[in-house]
Enzyme design. Structure first.
Site, PDB file in Angstrom:
ATOM      1  N   GLN A   8      -4.883  -1.479   9.487  1.00 13.93           N
ATOM      2  CA  GLN A   8      -4.721  -2.782   9.063  1.00 13.93           C
ATOM      3  C   GLN A   8      -5.324  -4.029   9.814  1.00 13.93           C
ATOM      4  OE1 GLN A   8      -3.455  -3.229   5.705  1.00 13.93           O
ATOM      5  NE2 GLN A   8      -4.038  -5.421   5.831  1.00 13.93           N
ATOM      6  N   LYS A  62       0.821  -1.030   0.042  1.00 15.87           N
ATOM      7  CA  LYS A  62      -0.082   0.125   0.002  1.00 15.87           C
ATOM      8  C   LYS A  62       0.959   1.308  -0.125  1.00 15.87           C
ATOM      9  CE  LYS A  62      -3.956  -2.552   2.041  1.00 15.87           C
ATOM     10  NZ  LYS A  62      -4.856  -2.716   3.330  1.00 15.87           N
ATOM     11  N   ASP A 104     -11.142   2.864   4.119  1.00 19.94           N
ATOM     12  CA  ASP A 104     -11.620   1.378   3.860  1.00 19.94           C
ATOM     13  C   ASP A 104     -13.023   1.243   3.815  1.00 19.94           C
ATOM     14  OD1 ASP A 104      -9.687  -0.816   4.012  1.00 19.94           O
ATOM     15  OD2 ASP A 104      -9.152  -0.058   6.048  1.00 19.94           O
TER      16      ASP A 104
HETATM   17  N1  GUN Z   1      -7.039  -6.754   6.222  1.00 22.43           N
HETATM   18  C1  GUN Z   1      -7.640  -7.663   4.940  1.00 22.43           C
HETATM   19  N2  GUN Z   1      -8.316  -6.875   3.850  1.00 22.43           N
HETATM   20  C2  GUN Z   1      -8.150  -5.525   4.410  1.00 22.43           C
HETATM   21  C3  GUN Z   1      -8.740  -4.455   4.029  1.00 22.43           C
HETATM   22  O1  GUN Z   1      -9.426  -4.341   2.874  1.00 22.43           O
HETATM   23  N3  GUN Z   1      -8.326  -3.310   4.746  1.00 22.43           N
HETATM   24  C4  GUN Z   1      -7.941  -3.405   5.776  1.00 22.43           C
HETATM   25  N4  GUN Z   1      -7.728  -2.317   6.423  1.00 22.43           N
HETATM   26  N5  GUN Z   1      -7.508  -4.562   6.582  1.00 22.43           N
HETATM   27  C5  GUN Z   1      -7.544  -5.699   5.754  1.00 22.43           C
END
Ligand code: GUN
Length: 303
Positions: A97, A53, A120
């Protein structure tokens, strides 16, 4: 017959190019879009996701601010970080995350994020907006799947879509987005009766169960479009491999189109996160300008 491969890498490159152009426009207006990423603990997969990311953000010109916290961080300390990020006008997006260490209540943390910075799309305000068809920030993986579906099929109206899995991150928002696109939507889960029969009637199958190769040929109607959200790490023939929730080799001769794993949905998730960050930055800028204009008209600078 062999299905068309839906190329998530190419589609994500296109989204990222659009985002980079938007970032350049924002910068010309004096706004530097910034994404804060909060990572708690040592989960190796989460570290890989966060690194990717941050890399993508840099490539499109988005500033990323990393907050890496040890696994024994208290919930209160995480909330303190979020409160500070919420209050910082230079931060436009906040991503925590997941998963968080088990001693931290995930919901408490997600609800603490300012919904306008919730890139998100997990805050209940954004979830509510999505279910009422007025979403601004939508969860990245389902939004990425929608983009792949529209690129592949064009108009989705009237298609029968089956979503396999009902998680808050993928299954539920995916169903809401498909419904908003005028699909007829069925959600299958671990308690569904005869799931293969229902899935086998679908024009579109979204597999989001988190079980390697669970969806075999008997789940798929000939000519269906199959989107595989699963990313499962398995040991096979002495090798570590990434496989999806779909038995790719079995479904390939049946489907009209299918996403591979890796190289399908995965790259789209990050691209849509970047798009959400730009959307959040633009929205916050508009809100600030509107407030300044209202203040000026209530009390012109001479007063
Ligand atoms: N962990 C797995 N997928 C995601 C996601 O789309 N966003 C976040 N913040 N954590 C994750």
């Amino acid at each position: 017959m062999s299905a068309q491969l839906i190329d998530g890498k190419a589609a994500s490159a296109q989204v990222l190019a659009e985002v980079a152009a938007d970032v350049a426009l924002l910068k010309a207006e004096g706004i530097e879009p910034a994404l804060a990423v909060v990572l708690v603990g040592d989960d190796p997969a989460s570290h890989v996701y966060v690194r990717n990311k941050v890399l993508r953000a840099g490539e499109v010109g988005i500033l990323s601010l990393e907050h890496r916290l040890p696994a024994d961080t208290t919930a209160a300390a995480v909330l303190e970080v979020i409160t500070a990020l919420n209050a910082d006008p230079a931060v436009h997006g906040i991503l925590v995350q997941l998963p968080l260490p088990s001693h931290i209540d995930e919901n408490l943390v997600l609800q603490a994020i300012d919904p306008r910075k919730d890139v998100d799309g997990f805050h209940s305000e954004n979830v509510g907006g999505l279910s009422q068809g007025r979403a601004v920030l939508t969860p990245c993986t389902p939004a990425g799947c929608m983009r792949l579906l529209r690129d592949t099929l064009g108009d989705l109206r009237g298609k029968h879509a089956v979503v396999i899995g009902r998680s808050n991150i993928v299954g539920k928002p995916m169903a809401a987005l498909l419904l908003a696109a005028d699909c007829t939507v069925t959600v299958l889960h671990s308690r569904s009766n005869k799931p293969q029969k229902l899935s086998g009637q679908a024009d579109i199958v979204i597999a989001a169960v988190g079980r390697p190769r669970m969806i075999g040929a008997d789940w798929i109607k000939p000519g269906a479009v199959v989107i595989d959200v699963g990313i499962n790490r398995i040991e096979e023939d002495g090798r570590n491999r990434l496989v999806g929730d779909v038995d790719f080799d079995a479904v390939l001769p049946i489907a009209a189109a299918i996403t591979p794993v890796p190289g399908g949905v995965g790259p789209m998730t990050i691209a849509l996160l970047m798009q959400n960050t730009v959307t959040a930055a633009r929205q916050q800028q508009s809100a600030t300008s509107a407030l300044a204009a209202a203040e000026e008209s209530a009390c012109p600078s001479v007063c």
